[in-house]
Design an enzyme around this catalytic site. Structure first.
Site: not given
Ligand code: SF4
Length: 210
Positions: A121, A139
């Site tokens: 991420k 996210d």
């Protein structure tokens, strides 16, 4: 509506809702962006920016890590959740960048993930924001929104991340990155989604199950 039409409608509508969607983390150098993204895990961007106002006076580039103690990093970021681990990551990442990457933040996903505290991420956020690559970082907001709307049906963000690779084109990914985060942060929030004013009620699985 076909999946292609659904995606087009979704993105066009999001663009109208959030014409100024952008990265909300403050930074002046590539290293500061990397540090800000590491700090932002399970913390709001607002809180990270507040802390970094002072912290970034000490820390501009990876070489600056060698000039301070780990305890000084901890002291500066202690109002942020998981600060001890995050301080270790920042300290180790700064040193690794100096030793292995000529003090530069790498411009590829593989090398970014070799840095302590940098997962897929964080690597994707850095690639998208810093280098403008077509990456969609998943996210908690992106994971929730894509599941509610029915674009994916997944339990873990990691699974959503893999699915988004196939669902959205590269052109869509770069636009969607900030749009989805803004939509999840300010409209389709975890506890109180604003369904009554949402333009996506017709295509939303979550809404139509109520
Ligand atoms: S209808 Fe509600 S749950 Fe569905 S996307 Fe809109 S705000 Fe989110």
């Amino acid at each position: 509506m076909t999946q292609k039409q659904k995606i087009e409608f979704f993105i066009e509508t999001l663009e109208k809702m959030f014409p100024n969607a952008r990265c909300e983390l403050d930074f002046r150098t590539p290293f500061q962006l990397l540090v800000a993204v590491i700090l932002s895990a399970q913390t709001t961007d607002k809180q990270v920016n507040k802390v970094n106002k002072k912290f970034f006076e000490l820390l501009k580039n990876p070489e600056d890590v060698a000039k301070i103690w780990l305890s000084e990093i901890e002291k500066n970021i202690k109002s942020i959740g998981l600060y001890k681990n995050k301080a270790k990551f920042i300290f180790a990442t700064g040193n690794k960048l100096v030793n292995d990457f000529d003090s530069k933040v790498p411009g590829n996903i593989t090398d970014l993930q070799k840095l302590p505290g940098v997962g897929i991420k964080t690597a994707k956020v850095v690639m998208a924001v810093l280098y403008n690559w077509p990456y969609l970082a998943v996210d908690t907001h992106v994971h929730r929104v894509l599941n509610r709307l029915g674009f994916v049906k997944t339990k873990l963000a990691e699974e959503t991340d893999k699915k988004t690779e196939k669902i959205f084109s590269d052109k869509d990914k770069s636009r969607l990155h900030h749009l989805l985060i803004f939509f999840g942060r300010y409209h389709c929030t975890a506890r109180n989604p604003k369904c009554e004013t949402c333009p996506f009620t017709q295509i939303c699985k979550f809404y139509n199950k109520k």
